[in-house]
Design an enzyme around this catalytic site. Structure first.
Site, PDB file in Angstrom:
ATOM      1  N   LYS A  27       0.838  -1.203   0.000  1.00  0.00           N
ATOM      2  CA  LYS A  27       0.000   0.000   0.000  1.00  0.00           C
ATOM      3  C   LYS A  27       0.880   1.262   0.000  1.00  0.00           C
ATOM      4  CE  LYS A  27      -3.784  -2.571   1.938  1.00  0.00           C
ATOM      5  NZ  LYS A  27      -4.529  -3.074   3.096  1.00  0.00           N
ATOM      6  N   GLN A  35      -4.937  -1.921   9.204  1.00  0.00           N
ATOM      7  CA  GLN A  35      -4.726  -3.235   8.582  1.00  0.00           C
ATOM      8  C   GLN A  35      -5.294  -4.332   9.483  1.00  0.00           C
ATOM      9  OE1 GLN A  35      -3.307  -3.830   5.439  1.00  0.00           O
ATOM     10  NE2 GLN A  35      -4.038  -5.897   5.855  1.00  0.00           N
ATOM     11  N   ASP A  42     -11.391   2.251   3.319  1.00  0.00           N
ATOM     12  CA  ASP A  42     -11.615   0.809   3.158  1.00  0.00           C
ATOM     13  C   ASP A  42     -13.096   0.508   2.904  1.00  0.00           C
ATOM     14  OD1 ASP A  42      -9.533  -0.966   3.074  1.00  0.00           O
ATOM     15  OD2 ASP A  42      -9.250  -1.042   5.252  1.00  0.00           O
TER      16      ASP A  42
END
Ligand code: NAD
Length: 279
Positions: free
Chosen positions: A52, A96, A119
């Site tokens: 990322k 995460q 997200d």
């Protein structure tokens, strides 16, 4: 021979589009910034976070990295999220997963401002997705819709079967296919006669989490198959939920693993960051 649904090419295309948007924003004095939080030492999570960060570098998005020890308390993590929510410089916040078991993942998802939830997991955004309103879409299923569209696969009116009902892939996938006017069936571990249901599919999305589970017995001739699974085999190579070699001769198009859905997830994250900054 089946058309290969090329996630590498399409994700590169999307990242280049984001890069151009970020550069245009920079020219107007506006920066784009993603905060990435990793708790603990999970090796796979470290690789994902690293990828990322690389995508941020490529697209010109600034990334702030918070690598916290596994003993970080829920309170400390929520405190950091509140701080980043209030920071005008930060456009997106990514935590995460998985988190250590002493931290309640739902509380963490709910703590992220829906305006920075790149997200697309916050209930405000999942609700907006269900209602067809604007909001951040979860990256993996949104990436699959882009894969289909940019590979000229028509979704409207098609029989779409999704295998798996997780909150991050299966459920949102079925909603997004419905939004594209597909006729959608969701299947899962309690589905009776999975093979028969899958054989109805014009578009089959496999998000099961079991290596090479889907073979040609699950496939209607000429179907389009999207493989979401990622598994490391004993020989070190990656494979998906679909037995590619067995299925490929029977389909009109198929996404490979690696090089299919995987790279799309990160590309869509970058797109969500750019959207957030423009909002
Ligand atoms: P999950 O374990 O949360 O969900 C799996 C789903 O499959 C469940 O809903 C379950 O009901 C269903 N299932 C399990 N066994 C089944 C069976 N025998 N028959 C029918 N259904 C069955 O997994 P997930 O998070 O949705 O991920 C699925 C796969 O996709 C995993 O391999 C994961 O690594 C991969 N994944 C890839 C990406 C990416 O970016 N490419 C992103 C997320 C997940």
């Amino acid at each position: 021979m089946a058309q290969l649904i090329d996630g590498k090419r399409i994700s590169a295309e999307i990242k280049d589009e984001v890069k151009a948007r970020v550069s245009a924003m920079k020219a107007e004095g506006k920066s784009v910034c993603l905060a990435v939080i990793l708790v603990g030492e999970d090796p796979a999570s470290k690789v994902y976070v690293g990828n990322k960060k690389k995508a941020c570098e490529y697209t010109g998005i600034e990334s702030l990295s918070y690598e916290l020890p596994a003993e970080t308390t829920e309170e400390e993590l929520l405190g950091l999220i509140h701080k980043l929510n209030a920071d005008d410089k930060v456009n997106g916040i990514l935590v995460q997963f998985p988190l250590p078991i002493h931290i309640d993942a739902k509380k963490v998802i709910n703590a992220i401002s829906p305006l920075k939830d790149v997200d697309g997991f916050h209930p405000v955004n999942t609700g907006a997705m269900l209602n067809g309103d604007a909001g951040f879409l979860p990256c993996t299923p949104a990436g699959i819709i882009e894969l289909l569209k940019r590979s000229d696969v028509d979704i409207e009116g098609k029989e779409c079967v999704v295998i798996g009902r997780s909150n991050i892939v299966g459920k949102p996938m079925s909603v997004l296919l419905l939004r594209e006017n597909g006729t959608v069936t969701i299947t899962h571990s309690r589905t009776k006669d999975l093979k028969e249901v899958c054989k109805r599919a014009d578009i089959l999305v496999a998000a099961i989490g079991r290596p090479k589970f889907i073979n040609s017995e699950y496939i209607k001739e000429g179907a389009v198959v999207i493989d979401v699974g990622i598994h490391r085999m004993e020989n070190g190579k990656l494979c998906g939920d679909v037995d590619f070699d067995d299925v490929e001769p029977h389909v009109s198009a198929i996404s490979p693993v690696p090089g299919g859905v995987g790279p799309m997830t990160i590309a869509m994250l970058m797109k969500n960051c750019a959207d957030s900054a423009e909002m």
